[in-house]
Design an enzyme around this catalytic site. Structure first.
Site, PDB file in Angstrom:
ATOM      1  N   PRO A 176       0.708  -1.527  -0.038  1.00  0.00           N
ATOM      2  CA  PRO A 176      -0.026  -0.286  -0.031  1.00  0.00           C
ATOM      3  C   PRO A 176       0.492   1.013  -0.090  1.00  0.00           C
ATOM      4  O   PRO A 176       0.348   2.472  -0.188  1.00  0.00           O
ATOM      5  CB  PRO A 176      -0.821   0.023   1.405  1.00  0.00           C
ATOM      6  CG  PRO A 176      -0.156  -0.830   1.983  1.00  0.00           C
ATOM      7  CD  PRO A 176       0.425  -1.982   1.608  1.00  0.00           C
ATOM      8  N   ASP A 199       5.002   1.795 -11.415  1.00  0.00           N
ATOM      9  CA  ASP A 199       4.244   3.035 -10.482  1.00  0.00           C
ATOM     10  C   ASP A 199       3.558   3.912 -10.025  1.00  0.00           C
ATOM     11  O   ASP A 199       5.056   4.387  -9.209  1.00  0.00           O
ATOM     12  CB  ASP A 199       2.567   2.469 -10.201  1.00  0.00           C
ATOM     13  CG  ASP A 199       2.083   1.414 -11.897  1.00  0.00           C
ATOM     14  OD1 ASP A 199       2.006   1.478 -12.624  1.00  0.00           O
ATOM     15  OD2 ASP A 199       1.463   0.246 -11.859  1.00  0.00           O
ATOM     16  N   LYS A 221       1.495   6.531 -13.906  1.00  0.00           N
ATOM     17  CA  LYS A 221      -0.216   6.419 -14.215  1.00  0.00           C
ATOM     18  C   LYS A 221      -0.403   7.248 -12.915  1.00  0.00           C
ATOM     19  O   LYS A 221      -0.576   7.154 -11.667  1.00  0.00           O
ATOM     20  CB  LYS A 221      -1.006   5.384 -14.533  1.00  0.00           C
ATOM     21  CG  LYS A 221      -0.427   4.757 -15.528  1.00  0.00           C
ATOM     22  CD  LYS A 221      -1.094   3.362 -15.651  1.00  0.00           C
ATOM     23  CE  LYS A 221      -1.681   3.274 -16.792  1.00  0.00           C
ATOM     24  NZ  LYS A 221      -2.115   1.592 -17.159  1.00  0.00           N
ATOM     25  N   MET A 337     -10.078   3.812  -6.009  1.00  0.00           N
ATOM     26  CA  MET A 337     -10.533   4.668  -6.857  1.00  0.00           C
ATOM     27  C   MET A 337     -12.033   5.418  -6.871  1.00  0.00           C
ATOM     28  O   MET A 337     -12.525   5.796  -8.467  1.00  0.00           O
ATOM     29  CB  MET A 337      -9.664   4.765  -8.067  1.00  0.00           C
ATOM     30  CG  MET A 337      -8.611   3.218  -8.404  1.00  0.00           C
ATOM     31  SD  MET A 337      -8.613   2.677  -9.879  1.00  0.00           S
ATOM     32  CE  MET A 337      -9.090   1.171  -9.277  1.00  0.00           C
TER      33      MET A 337
END
Length: 408
Positions: A176, A199, A221, A337
């Protein structure tokens, strides 16, 4: 012992273990793991040897048992028998390990640890406890990536195309965010990588420890911004692996939890590139836990559902998430998200039947020093989050479990 250290290739070779007790069983297991053809000689054989793929001669040892053997291991509780094994081995120019008196043998079994192709064998000067402690300390340092164990010569991997000897891709879940929460295997692979494709939410602090010749490809991203498209990421993974590189695809959370790891796996398979996955701790579990929210709790919630909030509520269930169904379900709801659509989602859940006063929370940057937690009712959560001025990345939790451990 002052000797010449070496590793023995005993695969397919006859090794005789004399003795039928627990020590003999331990030695037999290690030898079998190395591929040896193991013959056990002992009048009495204990249950520890049951089920092992060894030939057992239930009788006293005879010197001829060592004919055609490559190694002898004396593990009985009788010094005279172990001495006889040593003498017979010496006559046949065979090395002998003695479990009762190491100094009387011609070979030693060290304390061993293995990690990603590295084998460390420690001799403690015939002090097994000393050797084991040193072995364990080295193993811990290897696991933490504190030793320079990165490969500089890649060993060919089975099923690799001839154009890519040794090349492979590993999809590593970085957890995380806190670099201490990556798995031990994931940490070792990052330290060993030739290429790291990373990422935005991966534990980037790990990159600072990499050698300067490690290629780092930043996918970066984030909402409304992509450094590389998914197709381009797939191309990078395949291309570098075909050059014979160990490619680590370092992701936040778990590669197969909203991480598009399945697409990358399929791209590698289609290209004939070996690929494996190392699971990671998903923020869907870590975020609530670090905020003091158990996603299940006896008599409160028997299950939990994890969904993506990147699709607008109001779409037909077959095209996205079944928000009406989730609204009426009694379990815990964890949404990833979701920050761009938080108000739409909470309003939709209330509209479809989830009580407006249902406890809810947003956990921002879980596990990191800047972690913040906002708790409110489902109906007021969006307002409280806006007032707190927090956004992505965050985990949203809806359900009675939010209040179970809340001291307020």
């Amino acid at each position: 012992m002052t000797g010449f250290p070496l590793l023995l290739d005993v695969a397919g070779r006859r090794v005789v273990v004399v003795g039928g007790g627990p020590v003999a069983a331990r030695r037999a297991r290690s030898l079998l793991a190395a591929g040896a053809t193991v013959v056990v000689v002992a009048p009495d054989v204990g249950p520890e040897l049951d089920g092992l793929d060894v030939a057992i001669e239930r009788r006293p040892f005879a010197p001829a048992d060592l004919d055609a053997a490559w190694l002898a291991v004396a593990c009985t509780d009788r010094s005279d028998v172990n001495t006889a094994v040593g003498v017979a081995a010496e006559e046949r120019h065979i090395f002998c390990v003695r479990a009762d008196l190491a100094a009387a043998g011609t070979a030693r079994v060290p304390a061993v640890t293995r990690r990603e192709g590295v084998t460390v064998a420690v001799s403690g000067g015939d002090d097994p406890r000393r050797a084991a402690l040193l072995r364990d300390a080295i193993a811990a340092a290897l696991d933490a990536g504190d030793l320079p164990a990165r490969r500089h010569r890649r060993v060919p991997v089975a099923s690799v195309t001839p154009a890519a000897p040794g090349g492979r891709v590993v999809l590593v879940g970085g957890g995380p965010g806190d670099p201490d929460l990556i798995t031990v295997r994931g940490r070792r692979l990052v330290a060993d990588a030739d290429v790291v494709v990373v990422d935005r939410l991966a534990p980037r602090a790990l990159l600072a420890d990499l050698s300067e010749d490690v290629e780092i490809v930043d996918c970066g991203k984030s909402p409304h911004r992509h450094n590389l498209t998914q197709a381009q990421i797939n191309e990078v993974l395949v291309d570098r692996a075909r050059r014979g590189k160990l490619v680590v695809r370092l992701k936040g959370g778990d590669p197969f939890v909203f991480g598009r790891g399945g697409e990358e796996w399929l791209a590698c398979v289609a290209a004939g590139v070996p690929v494996e996955v190392v699971p990671g701790l998903s923020s869907a579990l870590a975020g609530p836990a670090l905020a003091g929210i158990p996603v299940t709790h006896r008599k409160v919630a028997a299950d939990f559902t994890v969904v993506s909030g990147h699709l607008d509520p109001g779409r037909p269930p077959e095209s996205g998430v079944d928000w009406p169904g989730l609204a009426t379900h009694a379990g815990t709801l964890v949404i990833l998200m979701a920050m761009d659509r938080l108000r739409l989602i909470t309003d939709d859940l209330v509209r479809h039947g989830r009580p407006a006063d249902t406890p809810a929370a947003v956990v921002h940057r879980a596990t990191l020093p800047e972690q913040r937690v906002v708790r409110a009712s489902l109906a007021t959560l969006a307002d409280e989050v806006e007032r707190a001025g927090i956004g992505a990345p965050a985990v949203v939790v809806v359900g009675d479990v939010v209040a179970v451990l809340d001291p307020s």
